[in-house]
Design a protein around this motif. Sequence first.
Motif, mmCIF file in Angstrom:
data_model
loop_
_atom_site.group_PDB
_atom_site.id
_atom_site.type_symbol
_atom_site.label_atom_id
_atom_site.label_comp_id
_atom_site.label_asym_id
_atom_site.label_seq_id
_atom_site.Cartn_x
_atom_site.Cartn_y
_atom_site.Cartn_z
ATOM 1 N N VAL A 132 1.173 -1.328 -0.085
ATOM 2 C CA VAL A 132 -0.142 -0.050 0.109
ATOM 3 C C VAL A 132 0.721 1.693 -0.239
ATOM 4 N N LEU A 137 1.541 1.468 -10.770
ATOM 5 C CA LEU A 137 0.014 0.296 -10.077
ATOM 6 C C LEU A 137 0.570 -1.208 -9.863
ATOM 7 N N GLU A 138 1.571 -1.917 -11.128
ATOM 8 C CA GLU A 138 1.529 -3.021 -11.398
ATOM 9 C C GLU A 138 2.040 -3.627 -9.665
ATOM 10 N N LEU A 193 1.626 -2.533 -7.093
ATOM 11 C CA LEU A 193 0.819 -2.582 -5.728
ATOM 12 C C LEU A 193 -0.524 -2.644 -5.809
ATOM 13 N N ASP A 194 -0.773 -2.949 -4.183
ATOM 14 C CA ASP A 194 -2.495 -3.571 -3.987
ATOM 15 C C ASP A 194 -3.143 -2.493 -3.282
ATOM 16 N N GLY A 195 -3.047 -1.387 -2.794
ATOM 17 C CA GLY A 195 -3.908 0.037 -1.964
ATOM 18 C C GLY A 195 -2.770 0.938 -2.310
ATOM 19 N N ILE A 196 -3.564 2.653 -1.703
ATOM 20 C CA ILE A 196 -3.591 2.817 -1.532
ATOM 21 C C ILE A 196 -4.158 3.488 -0.156
ATOM 22 N N LEU A 209 -8.525 7.639 -6.124
ATOM 23 C CA LEU A 209 -9.475 5.930 -5.511
ATOM 24 C C LEU A 209 -10.635 5.628 -6.647
ATOM 25 N N HIS A 223 -10.204 4.118 -9.613
ATOM 26 C CA HIS A 223 -9.621 2.708 -9.291
ATOM 27 C C HIS A 223 -10.222 2.375 -7.869
ATOM 28 N N GLU A 226 -11.092 -1.044 -7.519
ATOM 29 C CA GLU A 226 -10.047 -2.188 -7.075
ATOM 30 C C GLU A 226 -9.263 -2.221 -6.477
ATOM 31 N N MET A 227 -8.750 -0.724 -6.179
ATOM 32 C CA MET A 227 -7.716 -0.608 -5.429
ATOM 33 C C MET A 227 -8.028 -0.899 -3.735
ATOM 34 N N THR A 231 -8.255 -7.902 2.315
ATOM 35 C CA THR A 231 -8.800 -7.617 0.793
ATOM 36 C C THR A 231 -10.366 -7.800 1.329
#
Length: 246
Positions: A151, A170-171, A173-176, A195, A198, A200-201, A237
């Motif tokens: 993240v 982004l490839e 990263l799972d999130g911010i 967000l 995006h 999906e993050m 998740t």
Amino acid sequence: MLEITDVWGYTLDRKEGVGMKKYKYQMHAHTLPCSACSEMYPEELAKALYDGGFSGCVITNHFFNGNSGIGRFLPWEEFVGEYEADYLELRKHAEQYGLDIIFGIEEHVGMGLEILCYGVTPEMLYAHPELRKRDLELWYETLKPYGVLFVQAHPFRDMPYIPFPQVLELEFLDGIEVYNADNSDENNSEAEEFLKEHAEMIATSGGDTHEPATACLGGIAVPERIRNEEDLVRVLTSGEFELIKD
């Protein structure tokens, strides 16, 4: 809805008279000696979390390429050992308050940009001395097979030490971190706008706390305890959590 929260995270909806347990966790915290910029020791963080009604935290001290307070000249095993010792010290003090303490780290990956690693353990770090290298792709490819989540911390922070505030690749990263209590409202708003495009993050919130007074700013609220790193990854998740934005 008007809520009352006690030190154990119990909330009461006065309108409906329905009680529901919520557990609050700090997701971004730094302690001495591992984070050179921190102004508190593990025992101070534990007490502040308890006093503020939190059930625990993820300790995310600055790591090898960040603002570490540990000498980088040390052999890798000793360097990582200092981070494990800090974590265990926090756990020891947290026991008297019934708090859950989860291991994590914050690492600098270049140009002032940093990632929060959730689900990582000291054992994973001991096994990979190549992580000395400041390389996001290397970190991702090394730890992702273990299920670690990446993240980006405060992605739009506008500070002199960050010449180009931006979201990392982004490839990798799972999130911010969509809310950071140490950011300006404008910077946090930028993260929220990002967000929206995006969805999906994973979105997280953290206090970026370096002192007891800010230990309970930001974080997440969940319906069940987060006992360990595996629980943390599962909760993040699943999306079954609420962001604390104050």
